[in-house]
Design a protein around this motif. Structure first.
Motif, short mmCIF file in Angstrom:
data_model
loop_
_atom_site.label_atom_id
_atom_site.label_comp_id
_atom_site.label_asym_id
_atom_site.label_seq_id
_atom_site.Cartn_x
_atom_site.Cartn_y
_atom_site.Cartn_z
N THR A 166 0.85 -1.18 0.00
CA THR A 166 0.00 0.00 0.00
C THR A 166 0.89 1.24 0.00
O THR A 166 2.04 1.19 0.42
N ARG A 167 0.34 2.35 -0.46
CA ARG A 167 1.13 3.58 -0.56
C ARG A 167 0.86 4.53 0.61
O ARG A 167 1.15 5.71 0.55
N GLU A 168 0.27 4.01 1.70
CA GLU A 168 -0.11 4.87 2.82
C GLU A 168 1.10 5.37 3.60
O GLU A 168 1.13 6.50 4.06
N LYS A 169 2.11 4.51 3.77
CA LYS A 169 3.31 4.91 4.51
C LYS A 169 4.38 5.34 3.53
O LYS A 169 4.55 4.74 2.47
N HIS A 170 5.12 6.39 3.90
CA HIS A 170 6.20 6.88 3.06
C HIS A 170 7.51 6.87 3.84
O HIS A 170 7.51 6.93 5.08
N TYR A 171 8.61 6.81 3.11
CA TYR A 171 9.91 6.63 3.73
C TYR A 171 10.87 7.73 3.28
O TYR A 171 10.83 8.18 2.13
N ASP A 172 11.76 8.11 4.21
CA ASP A 172 12.80 9.09 3.87
C ASP A 172 13.87 8.48 2.97
O ASP A 172 14.52 9.19 2.20
N LEU A 173 14.06 7.18 3.09
CA LEU A 173 15.11 6.48 2.34
C LEU A 173 14.61 5.09 1.97
O LEU A 173 14.03 4.39 2.81
N ILE A 174 14.81 4.70 0.73
CA ILE A 174 14.53 3.34 0.28
C ILE A 174 15.81 2.78 -0.33
O ILE A 174 16.53 3.48 -1.05
N VAL A 175 16.09 1.52 -0.04
CA VAL A 175 17.26 0.83 -0.56
C VAL A 175 16.80 -0.42 -1.30
O VAL A 175 15.98 -1.19 -0.78
N ALA A 176 17.31 -0.62 -2.50
CA ALA A 176 17.03 -1.85 -3.26
C ALA A 176 18.31 -2.25 -3.98
O ALA A 176 18.64 -1.69 -5.03
N CYS A 177 19.05 -3.17 -3.41
CA CYS A 177 20.31 -3.62 -3.98
C CYS A 177 20.13 -4.99 -4.63
O CYS A 177 19.73 -5.95 -3.97
N GLU A 178 20.43 -5.07 -5.93
CA GLU A 178 20.31 -6.31 -6.69
C GLU A 178 18.88 -6.84 -6.62
O GLU A 178 18.65 -8.01 -6.31
N VAL A 179 17.92 -5.98 -6.91
CA VAL A 179 16.50 -6.34 -6.85
C VAL A 179 15.80 -6.20 -8.20
O VAL A 179 15.15 -7.13 -8.68
N LEU A 180 15.92 -5.03 -8.83
CA LEU A 180 15.10 -4.75 -10.01
C LEU A 180 15.43 -5.63 -11.21
O LEU A 180 14.57 -5.83 -12.08
N GLU A 181 16.63 -6.17 -11.27
CA GLU A 181 16.96 -7.07 -12.38
C GLU A 181 16.18 -8.39 -12.28
O GLU A 181 16.12 -9.15 -13.25
N HIS A 182 15.58 -8.64 -11.11
CA HIS A 182 14.76 -9.84 -10.91
C HIS A 182 13.29 -9.61 -11.26
O HIS A 182 12.50 -10.56 -11.21
N ILE A 183 12.92 -8.38 -11.60
CA ILE A 183 11.52 -8.03 -11.82
C ILE A 183 11.29 -7.77 -13.30
O ILE A 183 11.98 -6.95 -13.91
N ARG A 184 10.30 -8.45 -13.86
CA ARG A 184 10.05 -8.31 -15.29
C ARG A 184 9.71 -6.86 -15.65
O ARG A 184 10.27 -6.29 -16.58
N ASP A 185 8.78 -6.25 -14.91
CA ASP A 185 8.35 -4.87 -15.20
C ASP A 185 9.06 -3.91 -14.26
O ASP A 185 8.51 -3.47 -13.26
N ASP A 186 10.31 -3.61 -14.56
CA ASP A 186 11.09 -2.75 -13.67
C ASP A 186 10.62 -1.31 -13.70
O ASP A 186 10.79 -0.57 -12.72
N LYS A 187 9.99 -0.87 -14.80
CA LYS A 187 9.46 0.50 -14.84
C LYS A 187 8.34 0.67 -13.82
O LYS A 187 8.27 1.68 -13.12
N ALA A 188 7.46 -0.33 -13.73
CA ALA A 188 6.39 -0.28 -12.73
C ALA A 188 6.99 -0.30 -11.32
O ALA A 188 6.51 0.40 -10.42
#
Length: 242
Positions: free
Chosen positions: A77-99
């Motif tokens: 859900t988009r209710e909570k927001h974060y000052d910092l997000i980290v994603a290391c070696e994640v998006l290459e595993h996702i077919r729709d990386d733009k989404a």
């Protein structure tokens, strides 16, 4: 090698980080480091691997400000927001990386920061990419275009891994080439395994290895603005509303 440069990026962040989210934390090294840098911040570690969660429960047992969540961030859900997000070696595993980048942008607070890493250059596609369940390796221009389209403005774009990845390339190709022929996993199951599997070095040797690699940290730092490595590390910021 990646964490050595992440430490430099974290030093550029404002001291007022109060919340962070790590997507695909693996064994939790980055979040544990962030909890030391920002002791007043609440951290959320999100992964969809039960094996990963078992390891994280042990490693974060005495960290009251770190919260573990099991699930797929694409459905958050988009209710909570974060000052910092980290994603290391994640998006290459996702077919729709733009989404996926669009969701990350929505989860960030206005002016929030995103630390990202991924394997670089399709010309360097290796057996380990197939073994880990990757959909792609990234190009520099591709990252800039996709981040910009998601409202994420790149502040820093470095290349990491040199010269260790080059030195280990023959060994990695041999090991993962043989392992790939033996495995019959879906990309999802390979992804669940990839964050916590360390076949070429046991966890107990990690601290010793970190000290032995210190000369290579210096070399990597000297060429981080070039394309000599085989991974990209990005610090981006969500644009503030006009």
């Amino acid at each position: 090698m990646r964490l050595a440069l992440i430490e430099q990026l974290v030093m550029r962040l404002p001291t007022g980080v109060r919340s962070f989210l790590e997507i695909g934390p693996g064994m939790g090294d980055t979040s544990l480091y962030l909890s030391q840098c920002f002791p007043e911040a609440d951290g959320t570690l999100l992964d969809f691997s039960d094996d990963c969660m078992d390891i994280l429960r042990q490693r974060t047992a005495n960290k009251s400000r770190l919260r573990l969540m099991t699930g797929d961030f694409m459905g958050m859900t988009r209710e909570k927001h974060y000052d910092l997000i980290v994603a290391c070696e994640v998006l290459e595993h996702i077919r729709d990386d733009k989404a996926a980048l669009g969701i990350i942008s929505e989860l960030l607070s206005p002016g929030g920061y995103f630390i990202f890493s991924a394997p670089a250059f399709m010309r360097k596609w290796q057996h380990v990419d197939e073994y880990a369940g990757h959909y792609r390796r990234y190009e520099r221009a591709e990252l800039i275009e996709k981040f910009t389209a998601s409202g994420l403005h790149i502040d820093t774009l470095w290349c990491f891994g040199f010269p260790i990845t080059q030195l280990l390339y023959p060994l990695r190709e041999l090991y993962y080439g043989m392992s790939r022929r033996r495995q019959h996993l879906s990309k999802e199951d390979a992804t669940k395994r990839s964050g916590i599997e360390r076949p070429l070095i046991g966890r107990t040797r990690a601290i010793l290895l970190a000290h032995l690699l210190r000369p290579f940290y210096f070399l990597q730092n000297c060429v981080k603005h070039t394309d000599l490595g085989d991974g990209f590390l990005v610090l981006a910021q969500k644009g503030r509303p006009a």
